[in-house]
Scaffold this motif. Sequence first.
Motif, PDB file in Angstrom:
ATOM      1  N   PHE A 197       0.846  -1.186   0.000  1.00  0.00           N
ATOM      2  CA  PHE A 197       0.000   0.000   0.000  1.00  0.00           C
ATOM      3  C   PHE A 197       0.886   1.243   0.000  1.00  0.00           C
ATOM      4  N   ALA A 198       0.538   2.226  -0.803  1.00  0.00           N
ATOM      5  CA  ALA A 198       1.286   3.485  -0.843  1.00  0.00           C
ATOM      6  C   ALA A 198       0.737   4.412   0.228  1.00  0.00           C
ATOM      7  N   GLY A 199       1.010   4.045   1.475  1.00  0.00           N
ATOM      8  CA  GLY A 199       0.408   4.823   2.555  1.00  0.00           C
ATOM      9  C   GLY A 199       1.230   4.833   3.822  1.00  0.00           C
ATOM     10  N   HIS A 201       3.002   7.240   5.004  1.00  0.00           N
ATOM     11  CA  HIS A 201       3.141   8.588   5.554  1.00  0.00           C
ATOM     12  C   HIS A 201       1.814   9.307   5.339  1.00  0.00           C
ATOM     13  N   PRO A 202       1.442  10.220   6.241  1.00  0.00           N
ATOM     14  CA  PRO A 202       0.166  10.931   6.058  1.00  0.00           C
ATOM     15  C   PRO A 202       0.047  11.658   4.728  1.00  0.00           C
ATOM     16  N   ASN A 203       1.166  12.018   4.111  1.00  0.00           N
ATOM     17  CA  ASN A 203       1.109  12.666   2.809  1.00  0.00           C
ATOM     18  C   ASN A 203       0.547  11.761   1.723  1.00  0.00           C
ATOM     19  N   ARG A 204       0.597  10.444   1.958  1.00  0.00           N
ATOM     20  CA  ARG A 204       0.156   9.490   0.954  1.00  0.00           C
ATOM     21  C   ARG A 204      -0.972   8.579   1.430  1.00  0.00           C
ATOM     22  N   ALA A 205      -1.123   8.408   2.706  1.00  0.00           N
ATOM     23  CA  ALA A 205      -2.161   7.514   3.229  1.00  0.00           C
ATOM     24  C   ALA A 205      -3.541   8.138   3.057  1.00  0.00           C
ATOM     25  N   PRO A 206      -4.572   7.314   2.906  1.00  0.00           N
ATOM     26  CA  PRO A 206      -5.933   7.851   2.862  1.00  0.00           C
ATOM     27  C   PRO A 206      -6.232   8.656   4.128  1.00  0.00           C
ATOM     28  N   GLN A 207      -6.913   9.763   3.978  1.00  0.00           N
ATOM     29  CA  GLN A 207      -7.183  10.646   5.109  1.00  0.00           C
ATOM     30  C   GLN A 207      -7.903   9.922   6.235  1.00  0.00           C
ATOM     31  N   ALA A 208      -8.821   9.034   5.885  1.00  0.00           N
ATOM     32  CA  ALA A 208      -9.581   8.318   6.910  1.00  0.00           C
ATOM     33  C   ALA A 208      -8.680   7.388   7.718  1.00  0.00           C
ATOM     34  N   VAL A 209      -7.702   6.788   7.053  1.00  0.00           N
ATOM     35  CA  VAL A 209      -6.769   5.897   7.752  1.00  0.00           C
ATOM     36  C   VAL A 209      -5.915   6.701   8.730  1.00  0.00           C
ATOM     37  N   THR A 210      -5.409   7.835   8.271  1.00  0.00           N
ATOM     38  CA  THR A 210      -4.599   8.678   9.148  1.00  0.00           C
ATOM     39  C   THR A 210      -5.407   9.170  10.342  1.00  0.00           C
ATOM     40  N   ALA A 211      -6.613   9.648  10.087  1.00  0.00           N
ATOM     41  CA  ALA A 211      -7.453  10.165  11.165  1.00  0.00           C
ATOM     42  C   ALA A 211      -7.792   9.070  12.170  1.00  0.00           C
ATOM     43  N   GLY A 212      -8.084   7.873  11.680  1.00  0.00           N
ATOM     44  CA  GLY A 212      -8.421   6.774  12.576  1.00  0.00           C
ATOM     45  C   GLY A 212      -7.257   6.362  13.449  1.00  0.00           C
TER      46      GLY A 212
END
Length: 231
Positions: A197-199, A201-212
């Motif tokens: 998954f290209a995620g 870092h918060p710059n690349r992760a889905p916003q919902a994943v980062t927020a969760g």
Amino acid sequence: MTETTAPENTPQTTIVFLLFPGITQLDFTAPAQALSRMPGAVLAGVAASRAPIATDSGFSIVPTHDFADCPQADILCVPGGHGVAAALGDAATIAFIERQATGAQWVTSVCTGAFLLGRAGLLQGRRATTHWAYAHLLPLVGAEAVDARVVEDGRVVTSGGVTSGLDFALTLIGRLRGPTVAQAIQLAIEYDPAPPFAGGHPNRAPQAVTAGLKARVYDAAAAHMEAALRA
């Protein structure tokens, strides 16, 4: 074992890793794996005592030295982990960092280990990085936060969260033994990231994943770290 033939005049480089309860084991073991393969490297895992150190992964690490008998580091590395908040208030740990840093050629950190360097006065006025969830706290130790996996400022090298320790180690090996040696070690440990998954870092992760993740773990963890830094 090293991945290159070391010249007879290759200098010995003593690499000291600070260990403490609640350490993130990969902050330690990832750079240790790469640095141990550098020609001339001698590693030491050091804690207040030689009793096993409980990591965040459910197993323990046995130190090779304690603060009293630790050799002088050429490279001092301070890993991170949720145990950093408690270590910030331990006078013996901070004094050890200060003492070792005085004679070290390089002073380094992985993840939240940067705050222990900061508590020891080693980041004042310097550019630095740490885990993304704690980067906003770096000014509390006098550092300028930089969004990067590895930041070099003079003899101080800081790296971002957890896996960034490999990047820091290979960067430093390149400085000390040249890019060919660093590339050989990178190839030997097959460090060729291709995450599913290209995620990362918060710059690349889905916003919902980062927020969760922040809501479940890092909002409270960062607040705990801030309280320890302000204490």
